[in-house]
Design a protein around this motif. Sequence first.
Motif, short mmCIF file in Angstrom:
data_model
loop_
_atom_site.label_atom_id
_atom_site.label_comp_id
_atom_site.label_asym_id
_atom_site.label_seq_id
_atom_site.Cartn_x
_atom_site.Cartn_y
_atom_site.Cartn_z
N SER A 1 0.83 -1.20 0.00
CA SER A 1 0.00 0.00 0.00
C SER A 1 0.86 1.25 0.00
O SER A 1 2.06 1.21 0.32
CB SER A 1 -0.94 0.01 1.21
N GLU A 2 0.24 2.35 -0.37
CA GLU A 2 0.93 3.64 -0.41
C GLU A 2 -0.08 4.75 -0.16
O GLU A 2 -1.29 4.57 -0.36
CB GLU A 2 1.63 3.82 -1.76
N HIS A 3 0.41 5.91 0.28
CA HIS A 3 -0.46 7.03 0.63
C HIS A 3 -0.90 7.82 -0.60
O HIS A 3 -0.14 7.96 -1.56
CB HIS A 3 0.28 7.97 1.59
N LEU A 4 -2.10 8.35 -0.51
CA LEU A 4 -2.60 9.26 -1.53
C LEU A 4 -2.08 10.65 -1.16
O LEU A 4 -2.77 11.45 -0.50
CB LEU A 4 -4.13 9.22 -1.57
N ALA A 5 -0.84 10.93 -1.59
CA ALA A 5 -0.16 12.16 -1.18
C ALA A 5 1.00 12.42 -2.13
O ALA A 5 1.29 11.61 -3.02
CB ALA A 5 0.35 12.02 0.26
N TRP A 6 1.67 13.56 -1.94
CA TRP A 6 2.91 13.84 -2.67
C TRP A 6 3.97 14.33 -1.69
O TRP A 6 3.65 14.84 -0.61
CB TRP A 6 2.69 14.86 -3.79
N ASN B 1 9.82 15.83 4.19
CA ASN B 1 9.59 14.77 5.18
C ASN B 1 8.15 14.81 5.68
O ASN B 1 7.88 14.96 6.86
CB ASN B 1 10.57 14.93 6.34
N ASP B 2 7.23 14.72 4.73
CA ASP B 2 5.81 14.77 5.09
C ASP B 2 4.99 14.19 3.95
O ASP B 2 5.48 14.03 2.82
CB ASP B 2 5.37 16.21 5.36
N LEU B 3 3.75 13.85 4.25
CA LEU B 3 2.80 13.35 3.26
C LEU B 3 1.82 14.47 2.98
O LEU B 3 0.90 14.72 3.76
CB LEU B 3 2.08 12.10 3.78
N LEU B 4 2.02 15.17 1.86
CA LEU B 4 1.28 16.40 1.59
C LEU B 4 0.04 16.12 0.75
O LEU B 4 0.11 15.36 -0.23
CB LEU B 4 2.20 17.39 0.87
N PRO B 5 -1.08 16.75 1.08
CA PRO B 5 -2.32 16.54 0.31
C PRO B 5 -2.30 17.35 -0.99
O PRO B 5 -1.44 18.22 -1.18
CB PRO B 5 -3.40 17.05 1.25
N PHE B 6 -3.24 17.07 -1.86
CA PHE B 6 -3.37 17.82 -3.11
C PHE B 6 -4.84 17.96 -3.45
O PHE B 6 -5.68 17.17 -2.98
CB PHE B 6 -2.60 17.14 -4.26
N PRO B 7 -5.22 18.93 -4.27
CA PRO B 7 -6.63 19.10 -4.63
C PRO B 7 -7.11 17.96 -5.53
O PRO B 7 -6.33 17.40 -6.30
CB PRO B 7 -6.66 20.45 -5.37
#
Length: 283
Positions: A93-98, A107-113
């Motif tokens: 699995s992987e995060h829905l992030a960039w 060093n973070d899991l950043l959201p996107f529109p």
Amino acid sequence: MHNLPDKSGISLKPKHYQEIIDTHPKISWFEIHPENYMSAGGLNHKFLQRIRDQYPITMHGVGMSLGSADGLNKEHLNELKKLVDLYQPALVSEHLAWSHWKQNYFNDLLPFPYTEESLRITANNIHQVQDYLGRNILIENPSVYLAFGNNDYSEPDFISELIKKTECKLLLDVNNIFVSAKNTGFSTEEYINDIPLQHVKEIHLAGHSVMPLTEEKNIHIDNHGSKVSEEVWQLFRYTIQQARRKIPTLIEWDTDIPSLSTLLQEALKAEHAMKESLSEAGP
């Protein structure tokens, strides 16, 4: 490759390696962050191999940056494939992030529109990962702290479209739903009702913290550093009732890591919650 049972698992942490080997605890599976094992040899691999021989494992990545318009890091993808081929995890699995842009790594899991453009970019990146690994992956819904003003999709609709386009599956983080709802003001039950539960192959449960943002408003932070809150347990029960089936569920704990017995107790609580929720849901 071990199949993943529809039971609870816990995060595998180095401080527990020896105790797990010595006591062989009654737990159904473990989850690792593959980035912690992207090196040749060493004690981490020695212990992981011994534990992998006794239990199924899953891999939950934190560095693929699926939402990056800059594309994937091919070296990172290659290192992940080596681990997947070596340990044959039941799920990846992987995060829905960039997390990177123009060779700058955060060093973070950043959201996107959730727009048509980000849908195209993220779907393309998921296709590349799945083609290279030779398997479908799970994507995890993020925790968010603000709402974008230019979304074309709600989060459940965006995830549904990604699943249609890529045939990936979903890792549903119930704590993330609760945290995001508190921070941005949506209904957790409506979210669960809208998400494609038939594609959920794993659930995450974790703790979060609450901090003052202003005199009138708090912010909820997904910190994986405490026991699961009662509100999240309630949402988990609702999720299982709506899904009408048991789902492999991880107790995720990454900071202020407690004793192994504490993690096992939380996992047992998840088992009981699933059983009770299905009983209450009826036939």
